[in-house]
Design an enzyme around this catalytic site. Structure first.
Site, PDB file in Angstrom:
ATOM      1  CG  HIS A 104       1.093  -7.587   2.178  1.00  0.00           C
ATOM      2  ND1 HIS A 104       0.297  -8.514   2.025  1.00  0.00           N
ATOM      3  CD2 HIS A 104       0.781  -6.563   2.670  1.00  0.00           C
ATOM      4  CE1 HIS A 104      -1.103  -7.724   2.139  1.00  0.00           C
ATOM      5  NE2 HIS A 104      -0.636  -6.614   2.742  1.00  0.00           N
ATOM      6  CD  GLU A 173      -0.609  -4.340   6.363  1.00  0.00           C
ATOM      7  OE1 GLU A 173      -0.819  -3.154   6.022  1.00  0.00           O
ATOM      8  OE2 GLU A 173      -0.255  -5.281   5.603  1.00  0.00           O
TER       9      GLU A 173
HETATM   10  O1  LIG Z   1      -2.690  -4.903   3.312  1.00  0.00           O
HETATM   11  C1  LIG Z   1      -2.886  -3.743   3.423  1.00  0.00           C
HETATM   12  C2  LIG Z   1      -1.970  -2.890   3.032  1.00  0.00           C
HETATM   13  O2  LIG Z   1      -0.855  -3.430   2.946  1.00  0.00           O
HETATM   14  C3  LIG Z   1      -4.160  -3.313   3.893  1.00  0.00           C
HETATM   15  O3  LIG Z   1      -5.268  -3.586   2.781  1.00  0.00           O
HETATM   16  P1  LIG Z   1      -6.443  -3.165   3.165  1.00  0.00           P
HETATM   17  O4  LIG Z   1      -6.569  -1.847   3.671  1.00  0.00           O
HETATM   18  O5  LIG Z   1      -7.178  -3.157   1.773  1.00  0.00           O
HETATM   19  O6  LIG Z   1      -7.309  -4.367   3.808  1.00  0.00           O
END
Ligand SMILES: O=C(CO)COP(=O)(O)O
Length: 255
Positions: A104, A173
């Site tokens: 992450h 992400e």
């Molecule tokens: O990092 C995330 C999920 O792992 C996304 O977090 P947010 O939707 O709070 O930005």
């Protein structure tokens, strides 16, 4: 009977936002949503929840009957040994996790997780039968083409030691879209996720590949992205169970 392959995979991480009790309350609400939802029951929508470590066994107990998968937010590179504070993939499997987040952006940025560590954690998950939710994303906002190249590079590195038959959930992400008011624009997400899928499709080691989007995702986004992603990886905007319910309604309308 062959198992239905889900059309959508929808996951929520509670990160470190919730107390223990709040986590259990959230899990009970998700169990309620899932058990009354024919798409989840029928396997067309796969749901997963990733709570803080101490809550995992209780959350598994709450969610297992409704078929919601439970994961961990991190995993050790090693299966046992003198690694104080780490949690091994075998132990996560023992307590009922079927998936683990790896790499992450917050682990990479705040805890110095390198690509070598991400590679080793991915391998640890896979050799222990856990699906890695492999988080990748570019640091700064730029063109989709540059982002796609960077993300594919990160994936190839992370998957270097993946064995044949691996099931992987790629969570795209973009780092700049995490914790933001809004997700990345669809015109950015769609070409990156398409490029990721094309790049990994020919990787014969991957028995199952899902590509989902995370980063300020919330209600409304699945509808915009449907067809280009296999689902969403949610944070803040699904911490209200009603929001998750409305995303499940969207999935139903799309199927
Ligand atoms: O990092 C995330 C999920 O792992 C996304 O977090 P947010 O939707 O709070 O930005």
């Amino acid at each position: 009977m062959t198992k239905t392959r889900p059309v959508f995979t929808i996951g929520v991480s509670t990160k470190m936002y919730f107390s223990y009790e709040k986590t259990l309350g959230y899990a009970r609400a998700v169990a309620g949503l899932a058990s009354s939802n024919p798409l989840v029951a029928g396997g067309l929508v796969e749901l997963f929840v990733i709570p803080g470590y101490p809550a995992i066994p209780a959350v598994v107990e709450i969610l297992a009957p409704s078929g919601v998968r439970v994961g961990a937010q991190d995993v050790s590179t090693d299966d046992s040994g003198a690694l104080t504070g780490e949690v091994s993939a075998p132990m996560l499997g023992e307590i009922g996790c079927t998936l683990v987040e790896v790499g992450h952006a917050e682990r990479r940025r705040l805890f110095g997780e390198t690509e070598e560590v991400v590679q080793r954690k991915t391998a640890a998950a896979l050799r222990n039968g856990l699906t890695p939710v492999l988080c990748v994303g570019e640091a700064a906002r730029g063109s989709a083409a540059v982002a796609a190249d960077e993300v594919i590079r990160q994936l190839r590195s992370a998957l270097a030691d993946a064995p044949a038959g691996s099931s992987v959930i790629v969570a795209y992400e973009p780092q700049w879209a995490i914790g933001a008011p809004e997700p990345a624009p669809a015109e950015h997400i769609i070409p990156v996720c398409t490029a990721v899928r094309e790049a990994l499709e020919s990787d014969r080691r991957l028995a199952d590949l899902r590509v989902i989007y995370g980063g300020s995702a919330g209600p409304g986004l699945l509808t915009v992205l449907a067809g280009a992603v296999d689902g969403l990886f949610l944070g803040r905007f699904a911490h209200d169970p009603a929001a998750l319910g409305s995303i499940l309604d969207e999935a139903a309308a799309l199927l």
